[in-house]
Design an enzyme around this catalytic site. Structure first.
Site, PDB file in Angstrom:
ATOM      1  N   SER A 127       3.106  -5.192   0.761  1.00  0.00           N
ATOM      2  CA  SER A 127       1.954  -5.883   0.566  1.00  0.00           C
ATOM      3  C   SER A 127       1.583  -6.902   1.590  1.00  0.00           C
ATOM      4  CB  SER A 127       1.595  -6.109  -0.253  1.00  0.00           C
ATOM      5  OG  SER A 127       2.072  -6.689  -0.884  1.00  0.00           O
ATOM      6  N   SER A 185       7.745  -6.138  -1.040  1.00  0.00           N
ATOM      7  CA  SER A 185       6.526  -7.180   0.401  1.00  0.00           C
ATOM      8  C   SER A 185       7.136  -7.859   1.061  1.00  0.00           C
ATOM      9  CB  SER A 185       5.409  -6.347  -0.932  1.00  0.00           C
ATOM     10  OG  SER A 185       5.260  -6.241  -1.724  1.00  0.00           O
ATOM     11  N   LYS A 232      -0.798 -15.552   1.635  1.00  0.00           N
ATOM     12  CA  LYS A 232      -1.564 -14.647   1.383  1.00  0.00           C
ATOM     13  C   LYS A 232      -2.305 -14.577   0.156  1.00  0.00           C
ATOM     14  CE  LYS A 232       0.541 -10.348  -0.273  1.00  0.00           C
ATOM     15  NZ  LYS A 232       1.877  -9.718  -1.164  1.00  0.00           N
TER      16      LYS A 232
END
Length: 410
Positions: free
Chosen positions: A131, A155, A62
């Site tokens: 996210s 998330s 990420k």
């Protein structure tokens, strides 16, 4: 999807090389990524170790997590092109195990709520969640066998539910957050996405150096509390149906499932999650807020404005409520081995302008307990359920989740 256990078994058997396993990912990326938009950067020539328990496993990182030599752009123009010299602690650990940090995956700006360009791998008109949008979509699309995400509200678990893959948000700080852009130091938790529960259990055991996580057993008749979180508003019919199917599967596998109403202290903590999140976010992103406010996307700015409005007294009160709720939850686990609840309000919303609602996740993040998404088959768009364990008992949570996953597939 690409199973890391299957890839590792083929490598161990000599029918696949580590480089060949990485090539499988590159081929899948070439086929799916032009439409999916899950990746920010792809390493064109990574070192591919020949040895190690994760040799041949490509990992998506990420884009708020540092990986040496690849940009960490935080989903924001403020950090366009910024490249760290070193790895985040979790990336360093994965590389030591033989894994390849092949790609950086999309994130909403600063892991907040403004959507990315990533689409859902099962329907491009639907959000992949956030996210950790790119990590969930890349695993769900079969481009990567393992990906890193973070969860501050929902998330990891929510996008895994939307994209149809397994995921674990482990106990708070089980995976170090050194080298991860902070939003909330009391909430941010590094999690893992993979094809199935056994895959995430194997990866978590290796990453943390705790083989007992993978070796844990659910027991012949685990006690499961089915929690509806009525204070979080009603879910959609598809989520209700998934939870009912998961309950039936657990009972077929021998579990004793009973309805569990959470005490008021947990509802009160749930209400205060946003105070802790946004107050800490305003402090963690002070430089960005104070000097780069015009470059912040609207939802980040809205959340930081809210954090600016909270007083230290409100924040301290929210922390006290969370502390009390953790004690109450610990006492509940004297009578239960795991909790079963919704992973998300329903399937992925039919929009790319909204990443979905974390209302069924935020309490458990605040409590710091392990959470596992289990995909429930039988829906046009994926829907998952969430298995929650007591703090520090990640192995039991994963074992119960795998028991339910196996029963759902049976």
């Amino acid at each position: 999807m690409l199973s890391l256990l299957d890839l590792r078994a083929r490598i161990a058997a000599g029918t696949l090389t580590p480089a060949g396993a990485i090539d499988l990912c590159r081929a899948a990326i070439a086929a799916r990524e032009p439409d999916l938009h899950a990746l920010v950067t792809l390493d064109p020539a990574p070192a591919i170790p020949e040895a190690g328990p994760l040799a041949g496993i490509a990992v998506g990182v990420k884009d708020i997590i540092d990986s040496a030599g690849l940009p960490s752009q935080m989903g924001s123009s403020i950090y366009a092109g910024w490249t760290p010299r070193g790895d985040a602690a979790v990336v360093s650990r994965l590389k030591r195990l033989g894994a390849v940090a092949l790609a950086k995956t999309t994130t909403t700006a600063f892991a907040s709520s403004d959507p990315t360009e990533t689409v859902n791998p099962h329907d491009p008109g639907h959000t992949p969640g956030g996210s950790s949008a790119g990590s969930a979509a890349a695993v769900g699309a079969g481009m990567l066998p393992l990906a890193l995400g973070t969860q501050t509200a929902g998330s990891v678990i929510r996008p895994a539910s939307y994209c149809g893959c397994a995921a674990v948000k482990p106990s708070f700080r089980l995976i170090p957050t050194v080298g991860v852009k902070t939003y909330s130091w009391a909430l941010d938790t590094v999690g893992l996405f993979a094809a199935g529960v056994a895959d995430v259990a194997h990866a978590l055991a290796l990453v943390t150096g705790r083989p007992e996580i993978e070796g844990a057993e659910a027991g012949s008749a685990p006690r499961i509390g089915l929690v509806r979180q009525d204070f979080a508003e009603a879910p959609e019919p598809a989520a209700e149906a998934a939870l009912a199917r998961a309950r039936q599967a657990a009972e077929r596998a021998g579990a004793r499932v009973t309805d569990l109403a959470l005490p008021a202290e947990l509802a009160q903590a749930w209400e205060r999650h946003r105070i802790i999140q946004n107050y800490e976010g305003r402090l963690a992103l002070a430089w960005e807020y104070d000097t780069q406010a015009d470059a912040l996307p609207p939802r980040v700015r809205e959340h930081l404005d809210a954090g600016e409005a909270f007083s230290p007294a409100q924040y301290d009160d929210a922390r006290r409520h969370a502390h009390r709720a953790r004690r109450v939850l610990k006492s509940l686990f004297a009578d239960y081995d795991a909790i079963l609840t919704f992973s998300a309000p329903g399937p992925a919303p039919a929009t790319l302008a909204f990443t979905g609602d974390p209302r069924f996740n935020q309490l458990w993040t605040l409590m710091g307990v392990p959470c596992v998404n289990v995909p429930v088959p039988g829906h046009r768009l994926p829907v998952g359920v969430q298995v929650i364990g007591r703090f520090g008992d990640d192995g039991r949570a994963l074992a119960v989740a795998r028991m339910i996953e196996d029963a759902l597939r049976g």
